[in-house]
Design a protein around this motif. Structure first.
Motif, PDB file in Angstrom:
ATOM      1  N   LYS A 118       3.602   8.592  -6.928  1.00  0.00           N
ATOM      2  CA  LYS A 118       4.276   9.889  -6.853  1.00  0.00           C
ATOM      3  C   LYS A 118       5.432   9.932  -7.855  1.00  0.00           C
ATOM      4  O   LYS A 118       5.655  10.937  -8.532  1.00  0.00           O
ATOM      5  CB  LYS A 118       4.768  10.139  -5.421  1.00  0.00           C
ATOM      6  CG  LYS A 118       5.409  11.479  -5.222  1.00  0.00           C
ATOM      7  CD  LYS A 118       4.374  12.580  -5.346  1.00  0.00           C
ATOM      8  CE  LYS A 118       4.982  13.924  -5.012  1.00  0.00           C
ATOM      9  NZ  LYS A 118       4.083  15.024  -5.328  1.00  0.00           N
ATOM     10  N   TRP A 119       6.173   8.833  -7.970  1.00  0.00           N
ATOM     11  CA  TRP A 119       7.283   8.768  -8.931  1.00  0.00           C
ATOM     12  C   TRP A 119       6.753   8.976 -10.346  1.00  0.00           C
ATOM     13  O   TRP A 119       7.345   9.714 -11.137  1.00  0.00           O
ATOM     14  CB  TRP A 119       8.006   7.421  -8.814  1.00  0.00           C
ATOM     15  CG  TRP A 119       9.160   7.312  -9.744  1.00  0.00           C
ATOM     16  CD1 TRP A 119      10.456   7.684  -9.502  1.00  0.00           C
ATOM     17  CD2 TRP A 119       9.140   6.824 -11.097  1.00  0.00           C
ATOM     18  NE1 TRP A 119      11.224   7.451 -10.621  1.00  0.00           N
ATOM     19  CE2 TRP A 119      10.444   6.933 -11.596  1.00  0.00           C
ATOM     20  CE3 TRP A 119       8.143   6.317 -11.917  1.00  0.00           C
ATOM     21  CZ2 TRP A 119      10.775   6.533 -12.903  1.00  0.00           C
ATOM     22  CZ3 TRP A 119       8.471   5.927 -13.203  1.00  0.00           C
ATOM     23  CH2 TRP A 119       9.768   6.035 -13.685  1.00  0.00           C
ATOM     24  N   ALA A 120       5.636   8.326 -10.666  1.00  0.00           N
ATOM     25  CA  ALA A 120       5.034   8.459 -12.000  1.00  0.00           C
ATOM     26  C   ALA A 120       4.604   9.905 -12.257  1.00  0.00           C
ATOM     27  O   ALA A 120       4.814  10.439 -13.355  1.00  0.00           O
ATOM     28  CB  ALA A 120       3.854   7.510 -12.154  1.00  0.00           C
ATOM     29  N   GLU A 121       4.012  10.544 -11.250  1.00  0.00           N
ATOM     30  CA  GLU A 121       3.614  11.950 -11.397  1.00  0.00           C
ATOM     31  C   GLU A 121       4.827  12.825 -11.691  1.00  0.00           C
ATOM     32  O   GLU A 121       4.784  13.702 -12.556  1.00  0.00           O
ATOM     33  CB  GLU A 121       2.929  12.456 -10.128  1.00  0.00           C
ATOM     34  CG  GLU A 121       1.521  11.965  -9.939  1.00  0.00           C
ATOM     35  CD  GLU A 121       0.898  12.493  -8.653  1.00  0.00           C
ATOM     36  OE1 GLU A 121       1.635  12.836  -7.696  1.00  0.00           O
ATOM     37  OE2 GLU A 121      -0.337  12.574  -8.610  1.00  0.00           O
TER      38      GLU A 121
ATOM     39  N   ALA B  32       0.827  -1.220   0.000  1.00  0.00           N
ATOM     40  CA  ALA B  32       0.000   0.000   0.000  1.00  0.00           C
ATOM     41  C   ALA B  32       0.859   1.267   0.000  1.00  0.00           C
ATOM     42  O   ALA B  32       0.608   2.192  -0.781  1.00  0.00           O
ATOM     43  CB  ALA B  32      -0.943   0.002   1.204  1.00  0.00           C
ATOM     44  N   GLU B  33       1.875   1.318   0.842  1.00  0.00           N
ATOM     45  CA  GLU B  33       2.746   2.498   0.890  1.00  0.00           C
ATOM     46  C   GLU B  33       3.658   2.566  -0.337  1.00  0.00           C
ATOM     47  O   GLU B  33       3.921   3.636  -0.864  1.00  0.00           O
ATOM     48  CB  GLU B  33       3.577   2.511   2.175  1.00  0.00           C
ATOM     49  CG  GLU B  33       2.775   2.810   3.421  1.00  0.00           C
ATOM     50  CD  GLU B  33       2.097   4.163   3.391  1.00  0.00           C
ATOM     51  OE1 GLU B  33       2.750   5.177   3.056  1.00  0.00           O
ATOM     52  OE2 GLU B  33       0.895   4.228   3.702  1.00  0.00           O
ATOM     53  N   ALA B  34       4.133   1.408  -0.798  1.00  0.00           N
ATOM     54  CA  ALA B  34       4.980   1.371  -1.998  1.00  0.00           C
ATOM     55  C   ALA B  34       4.193   1.876  -3.203  1.00  0.00           C
ATOM     56  O   ALA B  34       4.729   2.562  -4.074  1.00  0.00           O
ATOM     57  CB  ALA B  34       5.487  -0.039  -2.246  1.00  0.00           C
ATOM     58  N   ARG B  35       2.916   1.555  -3.236  1.00  0.00           N
ATOM     59  CA  ARG B  35       2.026   2.011  -4.313  1.00  0.00           C
ATOM     60  C   ARG B  35       1.987   3.544  -4.331  1.00  0.00           C
ATOM     61  O   ARG B  35       2.030   4.157  -5.388  1.00  0.00           O
ATOM     62  CB  ARG B  35       0.643   1.431  -4.045  1.00  0.00           C
ATOM     63  CG  ARG B  35      -0.345   1.558  -5.129  1.00  0.00           C
ATOM     64  CD  ARG B  35      -1.588   0.756  -4.797  1.00  0.00           C
ATOM     65  NE  ARG B  35      -1.419  -0.607  -5.294  1.00  0.00           N
ATOM     66  CZ  ARG B  35      -2.071  -1.662  -4.834  1.00  0.00           C
ATOM     67  NH1 ARG B  35      -2.924  -1.547  -3.852  1.00  0.00           N
ATOM     68  NH2 ARG B  35      -1.863  -2.843  -5.367  1.00  0.00           N
ATOM     69  N   LYS B  36       1.899   4.167  -3.154  1.00  0.00           N
ATOM     70  CA  LYS B  36       1.883   5.626  -3.073  1.00  0.00           C
ATOM     71  C   LYS B  36       3.188   6.224  -3.589  1.00  0.00           C
ATOM     72  O   LYS B  36       3.191   7.233  -4.291  1.00  0.00           O
ATOM     73  CB  LYS B  36       1.637   6.077  -1.625  1.00  0.00           C
ATOM     74  CG  LYS B  36       0.255   5.754  -1.120  1.00  0.00           C
ATOM     75  CD  LYS B  36       0.119   6.132   0.346  1.00  0.00           C
ATOM     76  CE  LYS B  36      -1.208   5.673   0.910  1.00  0.00           C
ATOM     77  NZ  LYS B  36      -1.307   5.934   2.356  1.00  0.00           N
TER      78      LYS B  36
ATOM     79  N   TYR C 220      -0.500   3.344 -14.983  1.00  0.00           N
ATOM     80  CA  TYR C 220      -0.356   2.624 -13.719  1.00  0.00           C
ATOM     81  C   TYR C 220      -1.377   1.498 -13.669  1.00  0.00           C
ATOM     82  O   TYR C 220      -2.565   1.731 -13.827  1.00  0.00           O
ATOM     83  CB  TYR C 220      -0.587   3.584 -12.542  1.00  0.00           C
ATOM     84  CG  TYR C 220      -0.019   3.075 -11.253  1.00  0.00           C
ATOM     85  CD1 TYR C 220       1.118   3.636 -10.712  1.00  0.00           C
ATOM     86  CD2 TYR C 220      -0.619   2.019 -10.567  1.00  0.00           C
ATOM     87  CE1 TYR C 220       1.644   3.161  -9.516  1.00  0.00           C
ATOM     88  CE2 TYR C 220      -0.090   1.539  -9.398  1.00  0.00           C
ATOM     89  CZ  TYR C 220       1.036   2.113  -8.867  1.00  0.00           C
ATOM     90  OH  TYR C 220       1.570   1.636  -7.709  1.00  0.00           O
ATOM     91  N   GLU C 221      -0.892   0.275 -13.454  1.00  0.00           N
ATOM     92  CA  GLU C 221      -1.772  -0.895 -13.369  1.00  0.00           C
ATOM     93  C   GLU C 221      -1.603  -1.542 -12.001  1.00  0.00           C
ATOM     94  O   GLU C 221      -0.510  -1.998 -11.669  1.00  0.00           O
ATOM     95  CB  GLU C 221      -1.416  -1.909 -14.451  1.00  0.00           C
ATOM     96  CG  GLU C 221      -1.578  -1.391 -15.868  1.00  0.00           C
ATOM     97  CD  GLU C 221      -1.057  -2.390 -16.891  1.00  0.00           C
ATOM     98  OE1 GLU C 221      -1.347  -3.600 -16.749  1.00  0.00           O
ATOM     99  OE2 GLU C 221      -0.352  -1.957 -17.812  1.00  0.00           O
TER     100      GLU C 221
ATOM    101  N   VAL D 218       6.363  -2.755  -8.840  1.00  0.00           N
ATOM    102  CA  VAL D 218       6.246  -2.431  -7.420  1.00  0.00           C
ATOM    103  C   VAL D 218       5.690  -3.642  -6.678  1.00  0.00           C
ATOM    104  O   VAL D 218       4.627  -4.147  -7.037  1.00  0.00           O
ATOM    105  CB  VAL D 218       5.280  -1.238  -7.225  1.00  0.00           C
ATOM    106  CG1 VAL D 218       5.199  -0.848  -5.768  1.00  0.00           C
ATOM    107  CG2 VAL D 218       5.681  -0.065  -8.091  1.00  0.00           C
ATOM    108  N   THR D 219       6.412  -4.102  -5.664  1.00  0.00           N
ATOM    109  CA  THR D 219       5.911  -5.176  -4.803  1.00  0.00           C
ATOM    110  C   THR D 219       5.953  -4.706  -3.352  1.00  0.00           C
ATOM    111  O   THR D 219       6.413  -3.595  -3.076  1.00  0.00           O
ATOM    112  CB  THR D 219       6.750  -6.469  -4.953  1.00  0.00           C
ATOM    113  OG1 THR D 219       8.056  -6.245  -4.422  1.00  0.00           O
ATOM    114  CG2 THR D 219       6.847  -6.913  -6.408  1.00  0.00           C
ATOM    115  N   LYS D 220       5.529  -5.550  -2.449  1.00  0.00           N
ATOM    116  CA  LYS D 220       5.492  -5.169  -1.032  1.00  0.00           C
ATOM    117  C   LYS D 220       6.867  -4.905  -0.457  1.00  0.00           C
ATOM    118  O   LYS D 220       7.000  -4.222   0.554  1.00  0.00           O
ATOM    119  CB  LYS D 220       4.790  -6.247  -0.202  1.00  0.00           C
ATOM    120  CG  LYS D 220       5.550  -7.557  -0.171  1.00  0.00           C
ATOM    121  CD  LYS D 220       4.844  -8.591   0.677  1.00  0.00           C
ATOM    122  CE  LYS D 220       5.675  -9.867   0.608  1.00  0.00           C
ATOM    123  NZ  LYS D 220       5.633 -10.654   1.776  1.00  0.00           N
ATOM    124  N   ASP D 221       7.925  -5.395  -1.121  1.00  0.00           N
ATOM    125  CA  ASP D 221       9.266  -5.223  -0.568  1.00  0.00           C
ATOM    126  C   ASP D 221      10.338  -4.813  -1.581  1.00  0.00           C
ATOM    127  O   ASP D 221      11.523  -4.777  -1.262  1.00  0.00           O
ATOM    128  CB  ASP D 221       9.711  -6.495   0.146  1.00  0.00           C
ATOM    129  CG  ASP D 221       9.709  -7.715  -0.764  1.00  0.00           C
ATOM    130  OD1 ASP D 221       9.393  -7.591  -1.961  1.00  0.00           O
ATOM    131  OD2 ASP D 221      10.012  -8.812  -0.257  1.00  0.00           O
TER     132      ASP D 221
END
Length: 110
Positions: free
Chosen positions: A23-26, A15-19, A38-39, A60-63
């Motif tokens: 932001k990186w994509a923006e 969830a946090e990595a997704r954020k 973004y998928e 992007v994964t959880k770790d």
């Protein structure tokens, strides 16, 4: 053609990595005129990015974050500079997240 491969481990969870990735994509769209899509997935997300002379993905994964990019002939001459900028931006975004979590934890205990 020049290739860029970057991997970064993290402890943010998906969830946090997704954020961070969003932001990186923006930033990539604003600063570098990239077109990003973004998928979201169950266990990983995929950011695809492209512009003239550049194409790639950020997984992007959880770790972990894994970035893979291909630079065209003209941009290949600037591979080191481009890779350095990507690393700096991604590391800065990752570093901001744990600090925010610590601040929220301190507020709860106060």
């Amino acid at each position: 053609m020049a290739d860029i491969q970057i991997q970064r481990e993290h402890t943010l969870g998906l969830a946090e990595a997704r954020k961070v990735a969003f932001k990186w994509a923006e930033q990539a769209e604003e600063k570098f005129d990239m077109e990003c899509t973004y998928e979201e997935g169950q266990t990983e997300d995929l950011v695809s990015f492209t512009r003239s002379g550049v194409s790639g993905t950020l997984t992007v994964t959880k770790d972990r974050f894994e970035l893979s990019a291909k630079l065209g002939f003209l941009l290949g001459a600037f591979k080191d500079k481009i890779e350095g900028e990507i690393v700096k931006n991604l590391d800065t975004l990752i570093a901001k997240k744990p600090a925010a979590k610590k601040a929220a934890a301190k507020k709860k205990t106060a």
